[in-house]
Design a protein around this motif. Structure first.
Motif, mmCIF file in Angstrom:
data_model
loop_
_atom_site.group_PDB
_atom_site.id
_atom_site.type_symbol
_atom_site.label_atom_id
_atom_site.label_comp_id
_atom_site.label_asym_id
_atom_site.label_seq_id
_atom_site.Cartn_x
_atom_site.Cartn_y
_atom_site.Cartn_z
ATOM 1 N N ARG A 5 1.107 -1.429 -0.208
ATOM 2 C CA ARG A 5 0.045 0.258 0.211
ATOM 3 C C ARG A 5 1.069 1.362 0.508
ATOM 4 N NH1 ARG A 5 -2.888 -0.989 5.120
ATOM 5 N NH2 ARG A 5 -1.222 -2.584 5.281
ATOM 6 N N GLY A 6 1.793 1.121 0.634
ATOM 7 C CA GLY A 6 3.369 1.949 0.388
ATOM 8 C C GLY A 6 3.358 2.647 -0.953
ATOM 9 N N GLU A 7 3.572 1.579 -1.433
ATOM 10 C CA GLU A 7 4.190 1.844 -3.516
ATOM 11 C C GLU A 7 2.659 2.222 -3.842
ATOM 12 O OE1 GLU A 7 6.940 1.871 -4.390
ATOM 13 O OE2 GLU A 7 7.549 1.307 -2.773
ATOM 14 N N GLY A 8 1.259 2.034 -3.394
ATOM 15 C CA GLY A 8 -0.067 2.634 -3.958
ATOM 16 C C GLY A 8 -0.996 1.608 -4.264
ATOM 17 N N ALA A 9 -1.075 0.528 -3.582
ATOM 18 C CA ALA A 9 -1.686 -0.175 -3.582
ATOM 19 C C ALA A 9 -2.924 -0.406 -3.302
ATOM 20 C CB ALA A 9 -1.522 -1.980 -3.276
ATOM 21 N N PHE A 10 -4.810 -0.664 -3.783
ATOM 22 C CA PHE A 10 -5.879 -0.829 -3.296
ATOM 23 C C PHE A 10 -6.635 -2.024 -2.372
ATOM 24 C CE2 PHE A 10 -6.131 2.437 -7.813
ATOM 25 C CZ PHE A 10 -5.758 2.998 -6.621
ATOM 26 N N LEU A 11 -7.126 -1.369 -1.915
ATOM 27 C CA LEU A 11 -8.129 -2.790 -1.054
ATOM 28 C C LEU A 11 -9.877 -1.800 -1.895
ATOM 29 C CD1 LEU A 11 -6.301 -1.901 2.704
ATOM 30 C CD2 LEU A 11 -6.427 -4.029 0.940
ATOM 31 N N LEU A 12 -9.846 -3.464 -2.272
ATOM 32 C CA LEU A 12 -11.512 -4.018 -2.546
ATOM 33 C C LEU A 12 -11.933 -4.907 -2.050
ATOM 34 C CD1 LEU A 12 -9.989 -3.927 -6.321
ATOM 35 C CD2 LEU A 12 -11.003 -1.736 -5.575
ATOM 36 N N ASN A 13 -13.603 -4.516 -2.535
ATOM 37 C CA ASN A 13 -14.058 -5.078 -1.421
ATOM 38 C C ASN A 13 -14.320 -6.257 -3.474
ATOM 39 O OD1 ASN A 13 -16.036 -4.099 -2.957
ATOM 40 N ND2 ASN A 13 -17.136 -3.287 -1.217
ATOM 41 N N LYS A 14 -15.657 -7.476 -3.041
ATOM 42 C CA LYS A 14 -15.758 -8.135 -4.377
ATOM 43 C C LYS A 14 -16.431 -7.250 -4.731
ATOM 44 C CE LYS A 14 -20.756 -9.457 -2.889
ATOM 45 N NZ LYS A 14 -21.942 -9.700 -1.851
ATOM 46 N N ASP A 15 -17.042 -6.308 -4.890
ATOM 47 C CA ASP A 15 -17.433 -5.342 -5.820
ATOM 48 C C ASP A 15 -16.110 -4.375 -6.548
ATOM 49 O OD1 ASP A 15 -20.462 -6.316 -5.144
ATOM 50 O OD2 ASP A 15 -20.339 -5.381 -3.371
ATOM 51 N N GLY A 16 -15.025 -4.619 -6.087
ATOM 52 C CA GLY A 16 -14.307 -3.795 -7.208
ATOM 53 C C GLY A 16 -13.965 -2.664 -6.192
ATOM 54 N N TYR A 17 -14.948 -1.903 -5.550
ATOM 55 C CA TYR A 17 -14.602 -1.087 -4.076
ATOM 56 C C TYR A 17 -13.913 -0.807 -3.338
ATOM 57 C CZ TYR A 17 -17.567 3.205 -1.740
ATOM 58 O OH TYR A 17 -17.974 4.041 -0.537
ATOM 59 N N ARG A 18 -13.685 0.842 -3.207
ATOM 60 C CA ARG A 18 -12.807 0.565 -1.911
ATOM 61 C C ARG A 18 -13.166 0.752 -1.178
ATOM 62 N NH1 ARG A 18 -8.294 5.272 -4.870
ATOM 63 N NH2 ARG A 18 -7.277 4.026 -2.704
ATOM 64 N N TYR A 19 -13.852 0.599 -0.200
ATOM 65 C CA TYR A 19 -14.257 0.665 0.739
ATOM 66 C C TYR A 19 -13.747 1.101 1.878
ATOM 67 C CZ TYR A 19 -11.357 -3.069 2.869
ATOM 68 O OH TYR A 19 -10.570 -3.806 2.811
ATOM 69 N N LEU A 20 -12.362 1.322 2.727
ATOM 70 C CA LEU A 20 -12.004 2.224 2.918
ATOM 71 C C LEU A 20 -12.739 3.324 3.325
ATOM 72 C CD1 LEU A 20 -8.108 1.038 3.216
ATOM 73 C CD2 LEU A 20 -10.471 0.379 5.449
ATOM 74 N N GLN A 21 -13.433 4.422 2.282
ATOM 75 C CA GLN A 21 -13.348 5.033 2.248
ATOM 76 C C GLN A 21 -15.012 5.484 2.907
ATOM 77 O OE1 GLN A 21 -15.460 6.663 -1.811
ATOM 78 N NE2 GLN A 21 -14.436 4.488 -2.791
ATOM 79 N N ASP A 22 -15.882 4.346 3.093
ATOM 80 C CA ASP A 22 -16.633 4.051 4.051
ATOM 81 C C ASP A 22 -16.175 3.841 5.656
ATOM 82 O OD1 ASP A 22 -17.810 4.324 1.511
ATOM 83 O OD2 ASP A 22 -18.780 1.974 1.627
ATOM 84 N N TYR A 23 -15.062 4.328 5.685
ATOM 85 C CA TYR A 23 -15.225 4.269 7.328
ATOM 86 C C TYR A 23 -14.427 5.142 7.666
ATOM 87 C CZ TYR A 23 -16.788 -0.560 6.586
ATOM 88 O OH TYR A 23 -17.446 -1.332 6.214
ATOM 89 N N GLY A 24 -14.229 6.029 6.959
ATOM 90 C CA GLY A 24 -13.405 7.848 7.588
ATOM 91 C C GLY A 24 -12.647 7.714 6.985
ATOM 92 N N LEU A 25 -11.816 6.778 5.952
ATOM 93 C CA LEU A 25 -10.259 7.173 5.364
ATOM 94 C C LEU A 25 -10.366 7.562 3.795
ATOM 95 C CD1 LEU A 25 -9.993 3.576 6.389
ATOM 96 C CD2 LEU A 25 -8.453 5.015 7.251
ATOM 97 N N GLY A 26 -11.381 8.302 4.242
ATOM 98 C CA GLY A 26 -11.508 8.571 2.647
ATOM 99 C C GLY A 26 -11.353 10.476 2.826
ATOM 100 N N PRO A 27 -11.255 10.558 1.854
ATOM 101 C CA PRO A 27 -11.575 10.691 0.115
ATOM 102 C C PRO A 27 -10.683 9.401 -0.425
ATOM 103 C CG PRO A 27 -10.689 12.608 0.157
ATOM 104 C CD PRO A 27 -11.099 12.140 1.363
ATOM 105 N N ALA A 28 -11.336 8.982 -1.052
ATOM 106 C CA ALA A 28 -10.554 7.817 -2.998
ATOM 107 C C ALA A 28 -10.471 8.467 -3.342
ATOM 108 C CB ALA A 28 -11.217 6.699 -2.674
ATOM 109 N N GLU A 29 -8.856 9.000 -4.137
ATOM 110 C CA GLU A 29 -8.528 9.235 -4.412
ATOM 111 C C GLU A 29 -7.128 8.447 -5.471
ATOM 112 O OE1 GLU A 29 -7.827 14.473 -3.281
ATOM 113 O OE2 GLU A 29 -6.410 12.659 -1.707
ATOM 114 N N PRO A 30 -6.847 9.041 -6.537
ATOM 115 C CA PRO A 30 -6.341 7.668 -7.594
ATOM 116 C C PRO A 30 -4.687 6.916 -6.623
ATOM 117 C CG PRO A 30 -7.619 9.169 -9.137
ATOM 118 C CD PRO A 30 -7.399 9.360 -7.725
ATOM 119 N N GLN A 31 -4.655 8.057 -6.708
ATOM 120 C CA GLN A 31 -3.046 8.642 -5.460
ATOM 121 C C GLN A 31 -2.796 8.308 -4.361
ATOM 122 O OE1 GLN A 31 0.574 7.342 -6.760
ATOM 123 N NE2 GLN A 31 0.624 7.543 -5.081
ATOM 124 N N PRO A 32 -3.538 7.575 -3.029
ATOM 125 C CA PRO A 32 -3.701 7.300 -1.955
ATOM 126 C C PRO A 32 -2.669 8.573 -0.613
ATOM 127 C CG PRO A 32 -3.722 5.154 -2.368
ATOM 128 C CD PRO A 32 -2.760 6.047 -3.459
#
Lengths: 597, 129, 251
Positions: free
Chosen positions: A249-276
């Motif tokens: 993740r330090g290199e830029g990996a994403f975490l996705l749920n089964k729908d391919g959605y970057r779910y961390l934005q739902d837990y107070g960690l967003g906004p989701a940007e292409p480069q975290p």
């Protein structure tokens, strides 16, 4: 029984033990150092650390930032004076490792490169590809061979500490190759035996990570501090628990749920940007990410692996082959070889697993425990820098910074200490030998230690997992008390002496049960949610009024540990709201305004 | 007295004949082929020294079936030896770094084989013209 | 998953218990396995469920600690990263690492190997000493590439088990230690090549090597120890001739 006298005895030869041995040898070349390990030093679990080690090095980074990241990352349960010392010594230690040959990854101009890590505001993680712990360990081991005063005892298992007149003065060892015992007497003893993650079922730890040193100190009256804080690493291999570094993740990996959605934005960690951005999304801290996984699983938004485990997807694809293979070769190897997945074109299924014990043997800023002559450093210790949640890359730095302190302090103590009281110590050693042989030769009721170990791991996973409930923790406590009782009646298949790993595993299980009890009882007693200790049974908020305190577990023979509390040292960062993502940035701004305004 | 009694396994005297080491053993044996071919060449040279009759006899022997079979075997040995020699080549030299990256060993081997083939070709063309 | 096929496989394990066995012998165990199960996990299940007396070393389970090297169907492998699916239908023969004395079961003697590592001055002998306060030594990616692969050795000793010359001469310094030696010799910060060169002449140095090359094939980390050994044959040979020249100059 063989007897060997030395000045400084170091138990454990991983990163912290080796660093302590080198520091002692440099500080006091005339003193003898005995360095004991139950494996060959290069097998120690430091070897498996992947991502890197923290040290402020960039011009726009400051020690204050590292301090603030660490203290808020630990949910303000950190000893702030210790953190201050820590952050101001990390970089020096990283450079020292460089001078000893550690192959840190470089920038084109030849300077050491750093990468981003979870919960760290600025990139300050020194890395050697994704084998940072491996390279640190081998560098320290190889460098240690230079010092003639260090005598190693490889593949010697410690069955007890020798304590006489209220002072630690040695240890009783079992030589794996022969099955014979030997006593080492010393003027000062350093514990550097690592963590205890194997008490849980799914974990990233090596088989040797069984909390031996914690239990040894515990049994001799040294409290274990903050044991309820157990770190789940969010990205591990389903089933085995093998680690996929945060460096991904330090290199830029994403975490996705089964729908391919970057779910961390739902837990107070967003906004989701292409480069975290640092401290956003995938670069949030481990406790928050593991908790988010748990929530996603509840919502049915995880995938199911062939092993039947729930998982989310670690997506590296957008980084491209070149960067993935250059920066994360071990991750490629693990994914391709162990899972048959090429991370270049397929996301890797991952899930949280137990990774690190934030708590440990109570020590002060000088690594001294309350038991005179006994020092501790590294994961086995609780020196107070991790608080309720450790930030990735602070533990490799910790073992360097405080391994050195432990070596120097032990050397200074040994210089001023009276000689070991050998006859009395040898009597104690013979008693310890008799106890260990009693376990080997005892008839028992026919129950195998492996059965108990599985039950222990299951009950802790259920009771002291990512989220905790009072009655489940109580069940874990009860189950552990029962296991402790049954442990006295186990039967060991193998009655021989040479390389009897059946016996060693049984001895380790004894240590694990003590540590597990300390964890479960500390957890149930803490009626709040903080960092890695999250409750769902009415104590869902942090409660500074009652629990901005360290928990201390005290050993009671034949009974459950007793829990007490001690104050937290706060020097300059008053407890505030812990937040990441956009809210975290807002709050940080506000704090800055307040201090400057 | 402890229980410890390490058991030392004796290495088989025929280890080189085992499957594991077959490639290595063939490579080493192909060296004998190279030596034999060297001897054949030397015999040819010696026949030149001894005069036209001896040389004619040598050339005559070369066209016997025995000599042809021998040469086919020797050719195979030479090719194997050459190939394995070039495969070993990158192992015997320091890592070649070009543009900050190590040159793959396969590239070195292929370059060397290419060069050898070019030289051979030049020799053949030179001999024919 | 409940509906997945539960397969069994037979493992023949070479056992030797010094307290009771005159010599090693194979013992058969049958384990139930799944698609993702490693040989190490099979051994663990035997130890936990069938026979607690089976001894073997292991720790990290991720091919980095170097503990679990053993002969699997005659090839030196790490048990943690060798999978039963690739060995099916079996039976699979498992034995301690070749060329090493057996302490017990799958546990071999490691001490001699570690002594070799210690003997080659495995640390930086700096070209220029500088205090830590003065910062790091600079090293470009190209300078790193010259030695970095040799620093990836995990000391698993598979290369020694693959080397017939080590089998013939246990005092041969061997591929792993030579890889480490070359790791330091090739490091732009180091100036110890001269001292290390004195250690590698002769039969117990590099000259037992006949370039079999299987050490590099056995290496699970692509360290290429054969390259380290053979480079140093060249170095040793040069040194031998140069020494001769130097002597003549002196006389």
């Amino acid at each position: 029984m063989d007897h060997f006298d030395t000045d400084i005895l170091i138990l454990g030869a991983g990163g912290a033990g080796l660093r302590a041995a080198i520091a002692a040898a440099e500080a006091a070349p005339d003193q003898r150092v005995a360095l004991v390990s139950k494996v060959y030093p290069m097998r120690s679990h430091t070897v498996a650390a992947e991502g890197g080690s923290a040290g402020v090095v960039q011009a726009h980074d400051t020690l204050d930032d590292h301090f603030n990241d660490t203290v808020s990352g630990g949910d303000w349960l950190c000893e702030q004076d210790v953190v201050e010392y820590f952050v101001s010594h990390c970089t020096r230690e990283m450079i020292q490792l460089e001078h000893w040959g550690c192959p840190w990854s470089r920038k084109p101009d030849g300077h050491v490169n750093v990468r981003a890590f979870g919960g760290m505001k600025i990139e300050r993680t020194w890395f050697a590809a994704d084998r940072s712990g491996f390279h640190i360990l081998h560098t320290l081991f190889q460098t240690s061979t230079k010092y003639k005063s260090i005598e190693r005892f490889d593949e010697y298992f410690c069955v007890d500490l020798l304590v006489e007149n209220g002072r630690a003065q040695g240890a009783v060892l079992l030589c794996l190759a022969t099955g014979e015992f030997c006593a080492i007497t010393a003027r000062a003893v350093v514990l550097a035996t690592g963590g205890a993650g194997r008490v849980f079922r799914q974990n990233t730890n090596g088989g040797i990570v069984t909390g031996d040193g914690m239990a040894l100190a515990f049994r001799h009256g040294v409290p274990l501090r903050d044991m309820e804080f157990v770190q789940y690493h969010p990205t591990c291999m389903p089933g085995s628990g093998v680690l996929f570094t945060e460096g991904c993740r330090g290199e830029g990996a994403f975490l996705l749920n089964k729908d391919g959605y970057r779910y961390l934005q739902d837990y107070g960690l967003g906004p989701a940007e292409p480069q975290p951005r640092n401290k956003y999304m995938e670069l949030g801290p481990r406790d928050r990410l593991s908790q988010a996984f748990w929530q996603e699983e509840r919502k049915g938004r995880t995938v199911t692996t062939p092993q039947g485990e729930a998982a989310v997807l670690l997506d590296l694809r957008h980084l491209g082959r070149k960067r993935i293979e250059e920066r994360l070769p071990l991750i490629c190897e693990l994914a391709r070889h162990f899972m048959g997945i090429d991370p270049v074109d397929t996301p890797i299924p991952v899930r949280p697993a137990v990774h690190y014990t934030m708590g440990g043997i109570l020590v002060g800023i000088d690594t001294a425990s309350p038991l005179p002559g006994l020092y501790a450093a590294g994961e086995c210790s609780s020196i107070g820098i991790h608080g309720a949640n450790r930030l990735g890359s602070n533990s490799l730095a910790e073992l360097s910074v405080f391994g050195r302190v432990a070596g120097e302090q032990a050397a200074a103590f040994a210089k001023g200490a009276a000689a070991a009281e050998i006859p009395a110590l040898l009597d104690r050693a013979r008693a310890a030998e008799a106890r260990a042989l009693g376990l080997l030769n005892g008839k028992g009721g026919g129950e195998r230690h492996s059965v108990l170990r599985k039950e222990m791991a299951d009950s802790l996973e259920k009771g002291c997992g990512i989220y905790r409930l009072g009655d489940e923790m109580q069940q874990a406590c009860d189950r552990l008390a029962d296991l402790r009782h049954r442990y006295d009646g186990i039967t060991i298949d193998d009655k021989s002496r040479a390389w009897n790993t059946d016996w060693i595993s049984a001895l380790e299980l004894g240590y694990q049960l003590d540590v597990a009890q300390a964890m479960a009882h500390s957890a149930i007693a803490r009626k709040e949610s903080r960092g890695a200790h999250q409750r769902l049974d009415g104590y869902t908020q942090r409660d500074d009024a009652n629990y901005l305190r360290h928990s201390l577990a005290h050993y009671r023979k034949g009974a459950s540990p007793e829990i007490s509390y001690s104050p937290v040292t706060i020097t300059r960062s008053p407890p505030g709201q812990r937040a990441y993502g956009a809210l975290g940035e807002q709050l940080e701004h506000a704090r800055k305004e307040a201090t400057h305004g | 007295m402890s229980e410890r009694r390490p058991y030392v396994r004796r290495q088989s005297r025929l280890w080189w004949a085992s499957r594991t080491y077959r490639g290595y053993t063939l490579r080493e044996l192909s060296g004998v082929g190279v030596a034999v071919y060297g001897a054949v060449l030397l015999a040819g040279l010696d026949s030149v020294r001894r005069g036209p009759d001896a040389y004619a006899a040598f050339v005559g022997w070369l066209s016997t079936p025995v000599a042809i079979v021998l040469h086919l075997v020797l050719l195979a040995a030479m090719l194997l030896h050459g190939l394995t020699w070039f495969q070993t080549l990158p192992k015997t030299m320091p890592r070649l770094i070009v543009g900050g990256q190590a040159v793959p060993q396969k590239t070195i081997t292929n370059a060397a084989i290419g060069l050898a083939m070019l030289c051979s070709l030049a020799l053949v063309i030179g001999a024919l013209s | 998953m409940a509906d997945r096929d539960r397969l069994t496989i037979e493992l023949w394990i070479l056992r030797y218990r010094p307290a009771q066995d005159e010599e090693p012998h194979f013992v058969s165990y049958t384990v139930t396995y799944t698609e993702e199960m490693s040989v190490l996990e099979a051994l663990q299940s035997i130890k936990d469920e069938q026979d607690g007396s089976l001894s073997f070393r292991w720790s990290c389970r991720m091919a980095i600690c170097g503990s679990c090297g053993m002969m699997i169907d005659g090839t030196p492998k790490l048990a943690c990263s060798t999978f039963l699916r690739d060995l099916a239908p079996g039976p699979v023969k498992i034995a301690p690492l070749e060329n090493f004395p057996i302490e017990r079961d799958l546990v071999v003697t490691v001490a001699d190997f570690v002594k070799k590592i210690e003997s080659i001055y495995p640390f930086i002998m700096p070209k220029e000493t500088k205090p830590v306060e003065a910062g790091e030594y600079l090293q470009t990616p190209a300078q790193m590439a010259a030695y970095e692969p040799f620093s990836d050795c995990i000391n698993c000793m598979l290369c020694y088990a693959a080397c017939p010359q080590f089998g013939a001469n246990p005092d041969f310094i061997g591929p792993g230690a030579m890889a480490l030696l070359q790791r330091y010799n090739g490091d732009s910060r180091d100036a110890g090549s001269r001292e290390r060169l004195d250690l590698i002449h002769g039969e117990d140095g590099v000259w037992s090597c006949t370039a079999v090359g299987l050490c590099s094939e056995a290496c699970p980390k692509l360290v290429d120890p054969a390259n380290a050994v053979n480079q140093n044959k060249t170095n040793s040979a040069f040194d031998f001739f140069l020494r001769g020249l130097r002597k003549e100059n002196h006389s």
